[in-house]
Design a protein around this motif. Structure first.
Motif, PDB file in Angstrom:
ATOM      1  N   THR A  88      -6.427   5.285   4.807  1.00  0.00           N
ATOM      2  CA  THR A  88      -5.276   5.801   4.063  1.00  0.00           C
ATOM      3  C   THR A  88      -5.487   7.180   3.453  1.00  0.00           C
ATOM      4  OG1 THR A  88      -6.060   4.689   2.055  1.00  0.00           O
ATOM      5  CG2 THR A  88      -4.491   3.485   3.434  1.00  0.00           C
ATOM      6  N   VAL A  89      -6.732   7.559   3.257  1.00  0.00           N
ATOM      7  CA  VAL A  89      -7.016   8.725   2.425  1.00  0.00           C
ATOM      8  C   VAL A  89      -6.492  10.040   3.003  1.00  0.00           C
ATOM      9  CG1 VAL A  89      -9.336   9.330   3.258  1.00  0.00           C
ATOM     10  CG2 VAL A  89      -8.775   9.616   0.860  1.00  0.00           C
ATOM     11  N   MET A 142       0.845  -1.169   0.000  1.00  0.00           N
ATOM     12  CA  MET A 142       0.000   0.000   0.000  1.00  0.00           C
ATOM     13  C   MET A 142       0.889   1.231   0.000  1.00  0.00           C
ATOM     14  SD  MET A 142      -2.696   1.276   2.940  1.00  0.00           S
ATOM     15  CE  MET A 142      -2.310  -0.126   3.910  1.00  0.00           C
ATOM     16  N   GLY A 143       0.610   2.209  -0.897  1.00  0.00           N
ATOM     17  CA  GLY A 143       1.426   3.395  -0.914  1.00  0.00           C
ATOM     18  C   GLY A 143       1.035   4.385  -1.985  1.00  0.00           C
ATOM     19  N   ILE A 144       1.849   5.399  -2.046  1.00  0.00           N
ATOM     20  CA  ILE A 144       1.632   6.473  -2.996  1.00  0.00           C
ATOM     21  C   ILE A 144       2.990   6.916  -3.532  1.00  0.00           C
ATOM     22  CG2 ILE A 144       1.635   8.174  -1.129  1.00  0.00           C
ATOM     23  CD1 ILE A 144      -0.318   9.868  -2.799  1.00  0.00           C
ATOM     24  N   SER A 145       3.010   7.215  -4.823  1.00  0.00           N
ATOM     25  CA  SER A 145       4.207   7.720  -5.475  1.00  0.00           C
ATOM     26  C   SER A 145       3.790   8.955  -6.261  1.00  0.00           C
ATOM     27  CB  SER A 145       4.754   6.632  -6.400  1.00  0.00           C
ATOM     28  OG  SER A 145       5.621   7.168  -7.353  1.00  0.00           O
ATOM     29  N   LEU A 146       4.548  10.017  -6.135  1.00  0.00           N
ATOM     30  CA  LEU A 146       4.217  11.280  -6.799  1.00  0.00           C
ATOM     31  C   LEU A 146       5.333  11.669  -7.756  1.00  0.00           C
ATOM     32  CD1 LEU A 146       3.010  13.152  -3.612  1.00  0.00           C
ATOM     33  CD2 LEU A 146       1.564  12.070  -5.322  1.00  0.00           C
ATOM     34  N   GLU A 147       4.950  12.040  -8.973  1.00  0.00           N
ATOM     35  CA  GLU A 147       5.907  12.506  -9.976  1.00  0.00           C
ATOM     36  C   GLU A 147       5.394  13.809 -10.571  1.00  0.00           C
ATOM     37  OE1 GLU A 147       6.258   9.535 -13.007  1.00  0.00           O
ATOM     38  OE2 GLU A 147       6.534   7.921 -11.554  1.00  0.00           O
ATOM     39  N   LYS A 148       6.316  14.658 -10.941  1.00  0.00           N
ATOM     40  CA  LYS A 148       5.950  15.910 -11.592  1.00  0.00           C
ATOM     41  C   LYS A 148       6.455  15.880 -13.023  1.00  0.00           C
ATOM     42  CE  LYS A 148       6.422  20.864 -11.356  1.00  0.00           C
ATOM     43  NZ  LYS A 148       7.574  21.643 -11.724  1.00  0.00           N
ATOM     44  N   ASP A 149       5.585  16.172 -13.960  1.00  0.00           N
ATOM     45  CA  ASP A 149       5.935  16.252 -15.371  1.00  0.00           C
ATOM     46  C   ASP A 149       5.434  17.599 -15.871  1.00  0.00           C
ATOM     47  OD1 ASP A 149       6.347  16.026 -18.078  1.00  0.00           O
ATOM     48  OD2 ASP A 149       5.185  14.195 -18.335  1.00  0.00           O
ATOM     49  N   ASN A 150       6.356  18.558 -15.947  1.00  0.00           N
ATOM     50  CA  ASN A 150       6.015  19.931 -16.262  1.00  0.00           C
ATOM     51  C   ASN A 150       5.099  20.439 -15.148  1.00  0.00           C
ATOM     52  OD1 ASN A 150       6.063  22.329 -17.626  1.00  0.00           O
ATOM     53  ND2 ASN A 150       4.902  21.628 -19.386  1.00  0.00           N
ATOM     54  N   LYS A 186      -4.192  12.554   0.865  1.00  0.00           N
ATOM     55  CA  LYS A 186      -4.628  13.921   0.552  1.00  0.00           C
ATOM     56  C   LYS A 186      -3.557  14.929   0.928  1.00  0.00           C
ATOM     57  CE  LYS A 186      -8.540  14.297   2.749  1.00  0.00           C
ATOM     58  NZ  LYS A 186      -9.894  14.624   3.214  1.00  0.00           N
ATOM     59  N   ASN A 187      -2.992  14.786   2.107  1.00  0.00           N
ATOM     60  CA  ASN A 187      -1.964  15.730   2.563  1.00  0.00           C
ATOM     61  C   ASN A 187      -0.731  15.694   1.678  1.00  0.00           C
ATOM     62  OD1 ASN A 187      -3.584  16.578   4.701  1.00  0.00           O
ATOM     63  ND2 ASN A 187      -2.732  15.079   6.115  1.00  0.00           N
ATOM     64  N   ARG A 188      -0.268  14.508   1.330  1.00  0.00           N
ATOM     65  CA  ARG A 188       0.915  14.397   0.462  1.00  0.00           C
ATOM     66  C   ARG A 188       0.651  14.997  -0.911  1.00  0.00           C
ATOM     67  NH1 ARG A 188       4.166   9.423  -0.091  1.00  0.00           N
ATOM     68  NH2 ARG A 188       5.353  10.853  -1.363  1.00  0.00           N
ATOM     69  N   ILE A 189      -0.512  14.690  -1.483  1.00  0.00           N
ATOM     70  CA  ILE A 189      -0.863  15.206  -2.806  1.00  0.00           C
ATOM     71  C   ILE A 189      -0.945  16.726  -2.772  1.00  0.00           C
ATOM     72  CG2 ILE A 189      -2.669  15.301  -4.574  1.00  0.00           C
ATOM     73  CD1 ILE A 189      -3.331  12.345  -3.703  1.00  0.00           C
ATOM     74  N   ASP A 190      -1.661  17.266  -1.795  1.00  0.00           N
ATOM     75  CA  ASP A 190      -1.818  18.719  -1.695  1.00  0.00           C
ATOM     76  C   ASP A 190      -0.477  19.414  -1.500  1.00  0.00           C
ATOM     77  OD1 ASP A 190      -4.531  18.360  -2.018  1.00  0.00           O
ATOM     78  OD2 ASP A 190      -5.028  18.718   0.092  1.00  0.00           O
ATOM     79  N   ASP A 191       0.378  18.859  -0.653  1.00  0.00           N
ATOM     80  CA  ASP A 191       1.693  19.459  -0.422  1.00  0.00           C
ATOM     81  C   ASP A 191       2.508  19.513  -1.712  1.00  0.00           C
ATOM     82  OD1 ASP A 191       1.099  19.792   2.249  1.00  0.00           O
ATOM     83  OD2 ASP A 191       2.309  18.096   2.937  1.00  0.00           O
ATOM     84  N   GLU A 192       2.581  18.406  -2.434  1.00  0.00           N
ATOM     85  CA  GLU A 192       3.349  18.355  -3.686  1.00  0.00           C
ATOM     86  C   GLU A 192       2.737  19.254  -4.755  1.00  0.00           C
ATOM     87  OE1 GLU A 192       6.318  16.789  -4.613  1.00  0.00           O
ATOM     88  OE2 GLU A 192       6.460  16.560  -2.443  1.00  0.00           O
ATOM     89  N   TYR A 193       1.418  19.275  -4.826  1.00  0.00           N
ATOM     90  CA  TYR A 193       0.712  20.087  -5.820  1.00  0.00           C
ATOM     91  C   TYR A 193       1.067  21.564  -5.635  1.00  0.00           C
ATOM     92  CZ  TYR A 193      -3.211  21.722  -8.681  1.00  0.00           C
ATOM     93  OH  TYR A 193      -3.981  22.314  -9.643  1.00  0.00           O
ATOM     94  N   GLU A 194       1.020  22.034  -4.414  1.00  0.00           N
ATOM     95  CA  GLU A 194       1.308  23.445  -4.142  1.00  0.00           C
ATOM     96  C   GLU A 194       2.802  23.741  -4.230  1.00  0.00           C
ATOM     97  OE1 GLU A 194      -0.881  25.903  -3.986  1.00  0.00           O
ATOM     98  OE2 GLU A 194      -2.400  24.357  -4.340  1.00  0.00           O
TER      99      GLU A 194
END
Length: 112
Positions: free
Chosen positions: A24-25, A1-9, A29-37
């Motif tokens: 897990t949600v 179980m996990g999450i992987s975040l990548e940035k492409d442009n 949510k926190n990881r996604i929001d942090d990386e997004y911003e």
């Protein structure tokens, strides 16, 4: 179980693995929001290729991130959903507002 975040442009690609449920949600949510911003992203693609279960809290996670992209005039897409996940996705009504693709590469092509 996990999450992987990548940035492409300005696209944040969120690869999920395992079950997406109330256990897990919040962490996701926190990881996604942090990386997004932090990375000044505009778009989000969720890759569900390795997800076996999705409940209503997972649907809420997708909706919340969709709202973030709308505020930046961005797009949200989902990819790689198996039959069970796709059925939940369609029943939730998300298929009417967020485009779904068979593969991550198709979703990336759509966003760009």
């Amino acid at each position: 179980m996990g999450i992987s975040l990548e940035k492409d442009n300005r696209v944040l690609i969120v690869k999920l693995d395992g079950d997406i449920d109330h256990h897990t949600v919040e962490k996701y949510k926190n990881r996604i929001d942090d990386e997004y911003e932090k990375n000044n992203c505009k778009h989000i693609i969720f890759d569900f290729g390795q997800v076996g279960f999705l409940d209503s809290s997972g649907i809420g996670m997708i909706i919340g991130r969709y709202k973030n992209t709308v505020q930046k005039n961005g797009k949200t897409a989902v990819a790689g959903m198996g039959e069970c996940i796709l059925r939940i996705y369609n029943m939730s009504g998300l298929s009417k507002i967020i485009d779904q693709y068979d593969s991550l590469s198709e979703a990336v092509e759509y966003i760009k």
